[in-house]
Design a protein around this motif. Structure first.
Motif: not given
Length: 194
Positions: A27-33
């Motif tokens: 849930n904390a992971v974004k594509l930017d990461d």
């Protein structure tokens, strides 16, 4: 069909996403990461995963599932003696001890598999394949008279998977592989008892 460079970039993106998920949770992971970690831009991410995060999660699930089985070879395919079973047990315990809280199996089952039906299907395929391999070893040992005929290979292989997964869940929560070791030892003691 991807070029060698394209395949390497795609693999780097999937590996980065897997690492982010293991470290921070899905849930904390974004594509930017993922882009930052893989050194790729959003255009590259969407080039390889045009459907976005869900397609990337499926690729991560497939990668993690393959890794779980690869990590157990060649032992998993050669469960034909008690020495081979003990070697397999030692490889499993050591692998998860080294991974600690960053476990691909735990991530696959507890993080990715819950979020998309496709990832659940990948998890189901992994578990079925893993159980078949363990069941094959049990059946070979039964044919050799090393495991009692009244042991149900399907139930025993499913119990082994549950013992591993339970031990891994505790390891991820506590950092200790003791429960994993004991659970596998009890399963092997049950299989070897005459």
């Amino acid at each position: 069909m991807l070029t060698a460079k394209g395949a390497a970039t795609r693999d780097r993106i999937v590996a980065a996403a897997a690492a982010e998920i293991r470290e921070r949770g899905i849930n904390a992971v974004k594509l930017d990461d993922v882009g930052r970690r893989s050194r790729t831009g959003k255009s590259q991410l969407f080039h390889y995963f045009p459907d976005g995060k869900e397609q990337l999660l499926l690729a991560v699930a497939e990668r993690e599932a393959e890794q779980v089985l690869e990590d157990q070879e060649p032992h998993l395919g050669q469960l034909t003696s008690w020495d081979a079973w003990r070697d397999w047990r030692d490889v499993v315990v050591e692998k998860y001890r080294r991974q600690g809280v960053n476990c691909p199996l735990g991530v696959l089952i507890t993080e990715i598999g819950r979020h998309t039906p496709a990832a659940q299907a990948v998890t189901g395929q992994l578990l079925a394949q893993w159980e078949r391999r363990l069941r094959g070893g049990i059946e070979e040992m039964q044919a050799a008279g090393e495991i009692r005929a009244d042991v149900d290979p399907a139930r025993a292989s499913a119990a082994l998977i549950a013992a591993i997964q339970g031990g891994v869940a505790i390891l991820m929560a506590s950092g200790s592989a003791t429960h994993l070791e004991y659970a596998l030892d009890l399963c092997l003691d049950y299989l070897s008892s005459s």
